[in-house]
Design an enzyme around this catalytic site. Structure first.
Site, PDB file in Angstrom:
ATOM      1  N   LEU A 152      50.110  56.277  46.311  1.00  0.00           N
ATOM      2  CA  LEU A 152      49.663  57.409  44.750  1.00  0.00           C
ATOM      3  C   LEU A 152      50.352  55.766  43.641  1.00  0.00           C
ATOM      4  O   LEU A 152      50.750  56.369  43.197  1.00  0.00           O
ATOM      5  CB  LEU A 152      50.483  58.178  44.932  1.00  0.00           C
ATOM      6  CG  LEU A 152      49.630  58.989  43.771  1.00  0.00           C
ATOM      7  CD1 LEU A 152      48.861  60.311  44.872  1.00  0.00           C
ATOM      8  CD2 LEU A 152      50.447  60.455  43.346  1.00  0.00           C
ATOM      9  N   GLY A 153      49.494  54.730  43.785  1.00  0.00           N
ATOM     10  CA  GLY A 153      49.243  54.251  42.635  1.00  0.00           C
ATOM     11  C   GLY A 153      47.957  54.399  41.225  1.00  0.00           C
ATOM     12  O   GLY A 153      48.046  55.223  41.403  1.00  0.00           O
ATOM     13  N   ARG A 154      47.629  53.588  41.257  1.00  0.00           N
ATOM     14  CA  ARG A 154      46.956  53.734  40.040  1.00  0.00           C
ATOM     15  C   ARG A 154      45.062  54.003  40.759  1.00  0.00           C
ATOM     16  O   ARG A 154      45.103  55.105  40.427  1.00  0.00           O
ATOM     17  CB  ARG A 154      46.196  52.229  39.690  1.00  0.00           C
ATOM     18  CG  ARG A 154      47.847  51.770  38.717  1.00  0.00           C
ATOM     19  CD  ARG A 154      46.907  50.423  37.867  1.00  0.00           C
ATOM     20  NE  ARG A 154      47.916  49.198  36.553  1.00  0.00           N
ATOM     21  CZ  ARG A 154      48.216  48.765  37.204  1.00  0.00           C
ATOM     22  NH1 ARG A 154      48.897  48.372  38.658  1.00  0.00           N
ATOM     23  NH2 ARG A 154      49.647  48.274  35.957  1.00  0.00           N
ATOM     24  N   ILE A 155      45.191  53.048  41.594  1.00  0.00           N
ATOM     25  CA  ILE A 155      44.280  53.814  42.735  1.00  0.00           C
ATOM     26  C   ILE A 155      44.507  54.903  43.268  1.00  0.00           C
ATOM     27  O   ILE A 155      43.058  55.705  43.181  1.00  0.00           O
ATOM     28  CB  ILE A 155      43.354  52.590  43.465  1.00  0.00           C
ATOM     29  CG1 ILE A 155      42.827  51.274  42.575  1.00  0.00           C
ATOM     30  CG2 ILE A 155      42.077  52.853  44.423  1.00  0.00           C
ATOM     31  CD1 ILE A 155      42.685  49.802  43.802  1.00  0.00           C
ATOM     32  N   ARG A 175      57.498  54.915  48.527  1.00  0.00           N
ATOM     33  CA  ARG A 175      58.849  54.253  49.111  1.00  0.00           C
ATOM     34  C   ARG A 175      59.437  55.402  48.707  1.00  0.00           C
ATOM     35  O   ARG A 175      60.663  56.332  48.720  1.00  0.00           O
ATOM     36  CB  ARG A 175      58.573  53.122  48.713  1.00  0.00           C
ATOM     37  CG  ARG A 175      58.263  51.701  50.138  1.00  0.00           C
ATOM     38  CD  ARG A 175      58.586  50.534  49.569  1.00  0.00           C
ATOM     39  NE  ARG A 175      57.554  50.611  47.887  1.00  0.00           N
ATOM     40  CZ  ARG A 175      57.765  49.281  47.769  1.00  0.00           C
ATOM     41  NH1 ARG A 175      58.495  48.760  48.351  1.00  0.00           N
ATOM     42  NH2 ARG A 175      57.386  49.048  46.318  1.00  0.00           N
ATOM     43  N   ILE A 230      40.691  51.728  52.552  1.00  0.00           N
ATOM     44  CA  ILE A 230      39.685  51.124  51.198  1.00  0.00           C
ATOM     45  C   ILE A 230      41.342  50.350  51.087  1.00  0.00           C
ATOM     46  O   ILE A 230      41.395  49.860  49.871  1.00  0.00           O
ATOM     47  CB  ILE A 230      39.669  52.140  50.762  1.00  0.00           C
ATOM     48  CG1 ILE A 230      40.539  53.099  49.662  1.00  0.00           C
ATOM     49  CG2 ILE A 230      37.786  52.377  50.889  1.00  0.00           C
ATOM     50  CD1 ILE A 230      41.352  52.658  48.445  1.00  0.00           C
ATOM     51  N   ARG A 232      44.176  47.421  53.001  1.00  0.00           N
ATOM     52  CA  ARG A 232      44.185  46.386  53.970  1.00  0.00           C
ATOM     53  C   ARG A 232      44.411  46.808  55.304  1.00  0.00           C
ATOM     54  O   ARG A 232      44.936  47.886  55.784  1.00  0.00           O
ATOM     55  CB  ARG A 232      45.851  45.022  53.573  1.00  0.00           C
ATOM     56  CG  ARG A 232      45.132  44.185  51.848  1.00  0.00           C
ATOM     57  CD  ARG A 232      44.113  43.968  52.113  1.00  0.00           C
ATOM     58  NE  ARG A 232      44.108  43.171  50.755  1.00  0.00           N
ATOM     59  CZ  ARG A 232      43.421  43.171  50.454  1.00  0.00           C
ATOM     60  NH1 ARG A 232      42.749  44.147  49.322  1.00  0.00           N
ATOM     61  NH2 ARG A 232      43.428  42.511  48.547  1.00  0.00           N
ATOM     62  N   ASP A 256      36.967  50.378  55.035  1.00  0.00           N
ATOM     63  CA  ASP A 256      36.311  49.119  53.947  1.00  0.00           C
ATOM     64  C   ASP A 256      37.206  48.360  54.275  1.00  0.00           C
ATOM     65  O   ASP A 256      36.670  47.215  53.913  1.00  0.00           O
ATOM     66  CB  ASP A 256      36.318  49.227  52.637  1.00  0.00           C
ATOM     67  CG  ASP A 256      35.384  48.113  51.273  1.00  0.00           C
ATOM     68  OD1 ASP A 256      34.525  48.052  52.419  1.00  0.00           O
ATOM     69  OD2 ASP A 256      36.473  48.756  50.902  1.00  0.00           O
ATOM     70  N   GLU A 261      38.907  40.199  59.072  1.00  0.00           N
ATOM     71  CA  GLU A 261      37.387  40.188  57.892  1.00  0.00           C
ATOM     72  C   GLU A 261      36.899  38.866  58.681  1.00  0.00           C
ATOM     73  O   GLU A 261      37.922  38.054  58.493  1.00  0.00           O
ATOM     74  CB  GLU A 261      37.585  40.861  57.213  1.00  0.00           C
ATOM     75  CG  GLU A 261      37.921  42.163  56.879  1.00  0.00           C
ATOM     76  CD  GLU A 261      38.364  42.239  55.317  1.00  0.00           C
ATOM     77  OE1 GLU A 261      38.279  41.726  55.194  1.00  0.00           O
ATOM     78  OE2 GLU A 261      38.749  43.346  55.086  1.00  0.00           O
ATOM     79  N   HIS A 279      34.058  45.445  53.124  1.00  0.00           N
ATOM     80  CA  HIS A 279      34.895  45.200  52.097  1.00  0.00           C
ATOM     81  C   HIS A 279      34.610  45.404  51.129  1.00  0.00           C
ATOM     82  O   HIS A 279      34.142  44.101  49.932  1.00  0.00           O
ATOM     83  CB  HIS A 279      36.373  43.846  52.391  1.00  0.00           C
ATOM     84  CG  HIS A 279      37.148  43.499  52.104  1.00  0.00           C
ATOM     85  ND1 HIS A 279      38.074  43.244  51.848  1.00  0.00           N
ATOM     86  CD2 HIS A 279      37.289  44.600  50.818  1.00  0.00           C
ATOM     87  CE1 HIS A 279      39.140  43.429  51.411  1.00  0.00           C
ATOM     88  NE2 HIS A 279      38.868  44.014  49.936  1.00  0.00           N
TER      89      HIS A 279
END
Length: 312
Positions: A152-155, A175, A230, A232, A256, A261, A279
């Site tokens: 639950l960061g910015r994105i 965490r 979305i 890594r 994505d 990749e 991606h």
């Protein structure tokens, strides 16, 4: 002309490549026949390195750049950059946060809908003329379903806000709990997976999250659950994911990003409950331009006053 010599590790858009060259002393490393050999001879001349989340900056590369002072990277991911080595040497690092949040969060919600409603498979159903022989099978509802977010960061927060528009209860796993968030915190990732109808991965890559989503988490998410990634490819144990999808012990996946990749497991190509994207989370004209602008702004700020605008 800038007195600072810059090494540009790998190409971005031609527009960016040319803008970077304007009024600056830049060497395009990918144009050198032997990149490390070139840096072994000339690396001491460079003070700034420009790269991207794709190309990164390895410890071996840093070893060839004894006078490097800053790394300006295009993208928010930094798992391909030898961050600890750079920090030990006092090398500043910038990324391009915030400007891509909307597009990546939009894409995450798009994958939720596309995967649950099987939109790409339904599109193929029409294009291949199969509608003439009967109706497309029923799929899964999205509105009101439970959304779990890993990271639950910015994105992650922007994804959660979009989910509210679909009346989706939201819980998250970090965490540690985020005191600024009113969403439900779940310290136990397995418990979050058991609770969620959709599990969206928005966490960073790197060693700390390598294969965080393993067979046990996929089993907890279960035959009705859908995984959305979305973040890594390294966050997911990809062979375990493929096995779960083929066995029907996981309900679906919207991906994505992948572990190797652009190579994608061919076993996933024919599954109607799997959506595969190349991606493209930040891949809009508007966002990529903003990202380019921020890389150049970080670079110029460092040249002008020795400070980055968006340091890591």
């Amino acid at each position: 002309m800038s007195a600072v010599r810059i090494v540009h590790v790998g190409p971005l858009t031609e527009r960016f490549n040319q803008r970077l060259l304007q009024g600056r002393d830049v060497v395009q490393l990918w144009q050198q026949a032997d990149a490390l050999g070139y840096l072994a001879e000339h690396g001491a001349q460079f003070e700034v390195l420009v790269t991207s989340a794709r190309f990164g900056c390895s410890a071996a590369l840093l070893e060839c750049l004894p006078n490097l002072r800053a790394i300006c990277s295009f993208g928010v991911g930094y798992d391909a950059i030898a961050v600890e080595v750079a920090r030990q040497r006092g090398i500043a690092i910038s990324t391009t946060p915030d400007v891509l949040n909307d597009c990546v969060a939009d894409l995450a919600m798009g994958l939720v809908i596309d995967t649950a409603r099987q939109l790409p498979a339904a599109d193929r159903f029409v294009r291949e003329g199969r509608w003439l022989a009967g109706h497309y099978p029923l799929t899964r509802k999205v509105s009101g379903k439970r959304l779990g977010i890993v990271g639950l960061g910015r994105i992650g927060k922007d994804i959660a806000r979009r989910a509210e528009g679909f009346a989706m209860p939201v819980r998250y796993h970090n965490r540690r709990a985020d005191p600024s968030s009113d969403y439900g915190y779940e310290a136990d990732l397995l418990a979050l997976a058991r609770w969620a109808d959709f599990l969206v991965l928005a966490c960073p890559g790197g060693a700390a999250t390598h294969h965080l989503i393993d067979a046990a988490v996929l089993e907890a998410l279960g035959p009705q659950g859908i995984l959305i990634n979305i973040s890594r490819g390294s966050v997911v144990d990809q062979p375990a994911l493929v096995a779960a999808l083929l066995a029907g012990t996981l309900g679906g996946a919207g991906l994505d990003v992948f572990e190797a990749e652009p190579r994608v497991p061919e076993a996933l190509f024919s599954l109607p409950n799997v959506v595969l994207l190349p991606h493209v989370g930040s891949g809009t004209e508007e966002t990529r331009l903003q990202m380019e602008e921020l890389v150049l702004a970080n670079l110029q700020a460092f040249i002008d006053n020795g400070e980055l605008l968006t340091p890591l």
